[in-house]
Design a protein around this motif. Structure first.
Motif, PDB file in Angstrom:
ATOM      1  N   LEU A 180     -45.063  72.706  92.891  1.00  0.00           N
ATOM      2  CA  LEU A 180     -44.713  72.553  94.312  1.00  0.00           C
ATOM      3  C   LEU A 180     -43.587  73.502  94.719  1.00  0.00           C
ATOM      4  O   LEU A 180     -43.103  73.458  95.852  1.00  0.00           O
ATOM      5  N   GLY A 181     -43.142  74.309  93.753  1.00  0.00           N
ATOM      6  CA  GLY A 181     -42.088  75.288  94.061  1.00  0.00           C
ATOM      7  C   GLY A 181     -40.699  74.692  94.103  1.00  0.00           C
ATOM      8  O   GLY A 181     -39.764  75.286  94.646  1.00  0.00           O
ATOM      9  N   LEU A 182     -40.556  73.499  93.515  1.00  0.00           N
ATOM     10  CA  LEU A 182     -39.264  72.809  93.582  1.00  0.00           C
ATOM     11  C   LEU A 182     -38.381  73.124  92.390  1.00  0.00           C
ATOM     12  O   LEU A 182     -37.162  73.036  92.460  1.00  0.00           O
ATOM     13  N   CYS A 183     -39.019  73.442  91.256  1.00  0.00           N
ATOM     14  CA  CYS A 183     -38.297  73.504  89.985  1.00  0.00           C
ATOM     15  C   CYS A 183     -38.705  74.774  89.226  1.00  0.00           C
ATOM     16  O   CYS A 183     -39.893  75.141  89.253  1.00  0.00           O
ATOM     17  N   PRO A 184     -37.758  75.454  88.570  1.00  0.00           N
ATOM     18  CA  PRO A 184     -38.154  76.644  87.804  1.00  0.00           C
ATOM     19  C   PRO A 184     -39.164  76.282  86.708  1.00  0.00           C
ATOM     20  O   PRO A 184     -38.978  75.278  86.005  1.00  0.00           O
ATOM     21  N   GLY A 185     -40.200  77.094  86.570  1.00  0.00           N
ATOM     22  CA  GLY A 185     -41.193  76.863  85.514  1.00  0.00           C
ATOM     23  C   GLY A 185     -40.546  76.857  84.137  1.00  0.00           C
ATOM     24  O   GLY A 185     -40.998  76.157  83.221  1.00  0.00           O
ATOM     25  N   GLN A 186     -39.449  77.614  84.012  1.00  0.00           N
ATOM     26  CA  GLN A 186     -38.718  77.680  82.742  1.00  0.00           C
ATOM     27  C   GLN A 186     -38.207  76.296  82.313  1.00  0.00           C
ATOM     28  O   GLN A 186     -38.241  75.948  81.138  1.00  0.00           O
ATOM     29  N   ASP A 187     -37.739  75.526  83.293  1.00  0.00           N
ATOM     30  CA  ASP A 187     -37.225  74.183  82.977  1.00  0.00           C
ATOM     31  C   ASP A 187     -38.367  73.273  82.515  1.00  0.00           C
ATOM     32  O   ASP A 187     -38.224  72.487  81.581  1.00  0.00           O
ATOM     33  N   ALA A 188     -39.516  73.391  83.202  1.00  0.00           N
ATOM     34  CA  ALA A 188     -40.672  72.586  82.793  1.00  0.00           C
ATOM     35  C   ALA A 188     -41.064  72.942  81.359  1.00  0.00           C
ATOM     36  O   ALA A 188     -41.403  72.067  80.553  1.00  0.00           O
ATOM     37  N   GLY A 189     -41.003  74.222  81.042  1.00  0.00           N
ATOM     38  CA  GLY A 189     -41.323  74.672  79.688  1.00  0.00           C
ATOM     39  C   GLY A 189     -40.327  74.138  78.669  1.00  0.00           C
ATOM     40  O   GLY A 189     -40.707  73.716  77.571  1.00  0.00           O
ATOM     41  N   ARG A 190     -39.063  74.115  79.037  1.00  0.00           N
ATOM     42  CA  ARG A 190     -38.026  73.624  78.111  1.00  0.00           C
ATOM     43  C   ARG A 190     -38.211  72.129  77.815  1.00  0.00           C
ATOM     44  O   ARG A 190     -38.051  71.689  76.681  1.00  0.00           O
ATOM     45  N   VAL A 191     -38.597  71.373  78.828  1.00  0.00           N
ATOM     46  CA  VAL A 191     -38.839  69.929  78.641  1.00  0.00           C
ATOM     47  C   VAL A 191     -39.991  69.730  77.651  1.00  0.00           C
ATOM     48  O   VAL A 191     -39.882  68.972  76.672  1.00  0.00           O
ATOM     49  N   ALA A 192     -41.094  70.416  77.897  1.00  0.00           N
ATOM     50  CA  ALA A 192     -42.279  70.252  77.037  1.00  0.00           C
ATOM     51  C   ALA A 192     -41.987  70.718  75.611  1.00  0.00           C
ATOM     52  O   ALA A 192     -42.389  70.057  74.639  1.00  0.00           O
ATOM     53  N   ASN A 193     -41.262  71.832  75.484  1.00  0.00           N
ATOM     54  CA  ASN A 193     -40.939  72.329  74.129  1.00  0.00           C
ATOM     55  C   ASN A 193     -40.123  71.315  73.349  1.00  0.00           C
ATOM     56  O   ASN A 193     -40.374  71.071  72.173  1.00  0.00           O
ATOM     57  N   HIS A 194     -39.137  70.731  74.021  1.00  0.00           N
ATOM     58  CA  HIS A 194     -38.265  69.790  73.320  1.00  0.00           C
ATOM     59  C   HIS A 194     -39.033  68.527  72.904  1.00  0.00           C
ATOM     60  O   HIS A 194     -38.910  68.056  71.774  1.00  0.00           O
ATOM     61  N   LEU A 195     -39.842  67.997  73.814  1.00  0.00           N
ATOM     62  CA  LEU A 195     -40.578  66.772  73.472  1.00  0.00           C
ATOM     63  C   LEU A 195     -41.614  67.056  72.379  1.00  0.00           C
ATOM     64  O   LEU A 195     -41.846  66.224  71.488  1.00  0.00           O
ATOM     65  N   ALA A 196     -42.212  68.254  72.414  1.00  0.00           N
ATOM     66  CA  ALA A 196     -43.158  68.621  71.350  1.00  0.00           C
ATOM     67  C   ALA A 196     -42.434  68.729  70.006  1.00  0.00           C
ATOM     68  O   ALA A 196     -42.939  68.271  68.969  1.00  0.00           O
ATOM     69  N   LEU A 197     -41.219  69.272  70.036  1.00  0.00           N
ATOM     70  CA  LEU A 197     -40.415  69.374  68.814  1.00  0.00           C
ATOM     71  C   LEU A 197     -40.109  67.980  68.246  1.00  0.00           C
ATOM     72  O   LEU A 197     -40.023  67.783  67.032  1.00  0.00           O
ATOM     73  N   ALA A 198     -39.972  67.018  69.141  1.00  0.00           N
ATOM     74  CA  ALA A 198     -39.730  65.632  68.710  1.00  0.00           C
ATOM     75  C   ALA A 198     -41.022  64.962  68.237  1.00  0.00           C
ATOM     76  O   ALA A 198     -41.016  63.788  67.854  1.00  0.00           O
ATOM     77  N   GLY A 199     -42.133  65.682  68.293  1.00  0.00           N
ATOM     78  CA  GLY A 199     -43.408  65.136  67.799  1.00  0.00           C
ATOM     79  C   GLY A 199     -44.167  64.332  68.833  1.00  0.00           C
ATOM     80  O   GLY A 199     -45.053  63.538  68.478  1.00  0.00           O
TER      81      GLY A 199
END
Ligand SMILES: NC(=O)c1ccc[n+]([C@@H]2O[C@H](COP(=O)([O-])OP(=O)(O)OC[C@H]3O[C@@H](n4cnc5c(N)ncnc54)[C@H](O)[C@@H]3O)[C@@H](O)[C@H]2O)c1
Ligand SMILES: O=C(O)C(=O)C[C@@H](O)[C@H](O)[C@H](O)COP(=O)(O)O
Ligand SMILES: [Zn+2]
Length: 370
Positions: free
Chosen positions: A287-306
């Motif tokens: 929706l253009g509200l949030c940098p895609g980079q932040d969305a990527g960082r969230v997913a990377n961290h949760l994936a790292l947590a398994g």
């Protein structure tokens, strides 16, 4: 006495309570519950937790002079049901738990929500104590007084606000928790950083291993989450405003839980929340509200947590975009038929977004489903 950290929840009307956090608290729970001045305690648990901790807890309560019984439901989300509610209420009634007595929830969030709702309903309301034994329950569900059960139509659709009189979080009990359930609870830990604290999210990134292995980082995480949640609950106990932020990721998560029929073998709440958090950030980015980079960082961290981060990772599938949208229409944040989402302008910058177009959500889900 076990060394404890105390988080105070200063609710009005004589309903203030403490959250006690420390290793080994379950073995000495009796005197702390007896201080609440009851004659009898109905302990509600599930079969797994009862086998592990039931005897120690009931022995400590009996030693403190309390008449005690233990009601154990089947483990898993399936027990947060009308049938589970009937089993617990009738067990408490059979044990003649009176208005001045107590219900004690010994277990994860399923037991806490179920026992809390039974306590809210029994004889039109008896007090209850939360003794959370999962990471998820220690950082989230045991605090704040949301209790209830699921309906085939949606998550937590039948329930009551009923605050506990005391929360006893024995962090040593997490030593027996499965890796999968630790991970699931971790999704709600990370959520607190994503809501309004970039510093806490960064701390989580740096301390992931320590939280999982136990020790000071685990206790620090539990205490930080309890402090954050207590603050929100004191300011907005019944979700008239700010409390809705605690629902970050949950509009998606609850739809996934309904579409997997509350089957814990397929998806547990924390896993659904992990996917929901990622979807909330990716939707915000779209929706253009949030940098895609932040969305990527969230997913990377949760994936790292398994944890799972996409709809494709739901075992057995989760329906199509229309089925997901239909499930979301039962969300408790719906107003005048319109969907409300918790969206984000970045990590730690969540906000309440009412009146979200169903079409925009559907298009996003179609993309996510591939
Ligand atoms: N009321 C709230 O504010 C709130 C907040 C978050 C989640 N919830 C609810 O909480 C529920 C999920 O809770 P949960 O993740 O704790 O699941 P859960 O209660 O089903 O527990 C997970 C599993 O771990 C086992 N277990 C629990 N403690 C254990 C221990 N110490 N050692 C070994 N095994 C143990 C249980 O038997 C169960 O099989 C969902 O229904 C969700 O909707 C409520
Ligand atoms: O305490 C709250 O408020 C929350 O939203 C915490 C959530 O993690 C939790 O799953 C809660 O049960 C969801 O509430 P609901 O009102 O959406 O059923
Ligand atoms: Zn939750």
């Amino acid at each position: 006495m076990v060394q404890t950290e105390t988080v105070h929840v200063p609710l009005d009307g004589g309903r203030a309570y403490d959250i006690l956090i420390g290793r080994g608290l379950l073995a000495e729970i009796g005197p702390r519950v007896a201080a609440l001045k009851a004659r009898a305690v109905g302990v509600v648990s599930d079969a797994t937790v009862a086998a592990e901790y039931g005897e120690a807890v009931t022995a400590s309560l009996a030693e403190a002079g309390l008449r005690t019984t233990l009601i154990a439901v089947a483990p898993g989300e399936g027990s947060k049901s009308y049938a589970g509610f009937a089993q617990v209420c009738d067990g408490l009634i059979a044990h003649r738990v009176e208005r001045g007595d107590l219900v004690l929830a010994l277990g994860g969030g399923v037991v806490g929500d179920l026992a809390g709702f039974a306590a809210a309903s029994l004889r039109r309301g008896v007090r209850f104590v939360q003794a959370p034994t999962t990471l998820l329950a220690q950082v989230d569900s045991s605090v704040g007084g949301k209790t209830g059960i699921n309906s085939p139509h949606g998550k937590n659709l039948v329930g009551a606000f009923h605050q506990p009189s005391l929360v006893v979080a024995d962090t040593a009990s997490l030593d027996t928790l499965s890796r999968r359930e630790m991970r699931a609870g971790y999704a709600e830990v990370a959520k607190y950083g994503l809501i309004d604290s970039p510093a806490f999210f960064a701390w989580c990134e740096a301390n992931l291993a320590g939280i999982f292995s136990g020790g000071p980082a685990r206790e620090a995480a539990v205490a930080a989450c309890c402090r954050a949640k207590a603050g929100v609950v004191v300011r907005d106990e019944r979700e008239d405003g700010e409390r809705a932020l605690l629902n970050l990721g949950h509009t998606f998560a609850h739809a996934l839980e309904r579409l997997t029929a509350y089957d814990s073998a397929r998806l547990v709440h924390g896993e659904a929340v992990a996917i929901g958090l990622c979807l909330a950030f990716r939707f915000s980015a779209r929706l253009g509200l949030c940098p895609g980079q932040d969305a990527g960082r969230v997913a990377n961290h949760l994936a790292l947590a398994g944890l799972p981060t996409t709809l494709a990772q739901v075992p057995g599938g989760c329906g199509d975009a229309d089925q997901l949208l239909d499930a979301m229409r039962q969300d408790k944040k719906v107003r005048d038929g319109a969907l409300t989402f918790i969206l984000a302008r970045g990590i730690g910058q969540s906000f309440i977004a009412p009146g979200i177009e169903a079409g925009a959500v559907r298009d996003f889900l179609v993309t996510e489903l591939g």
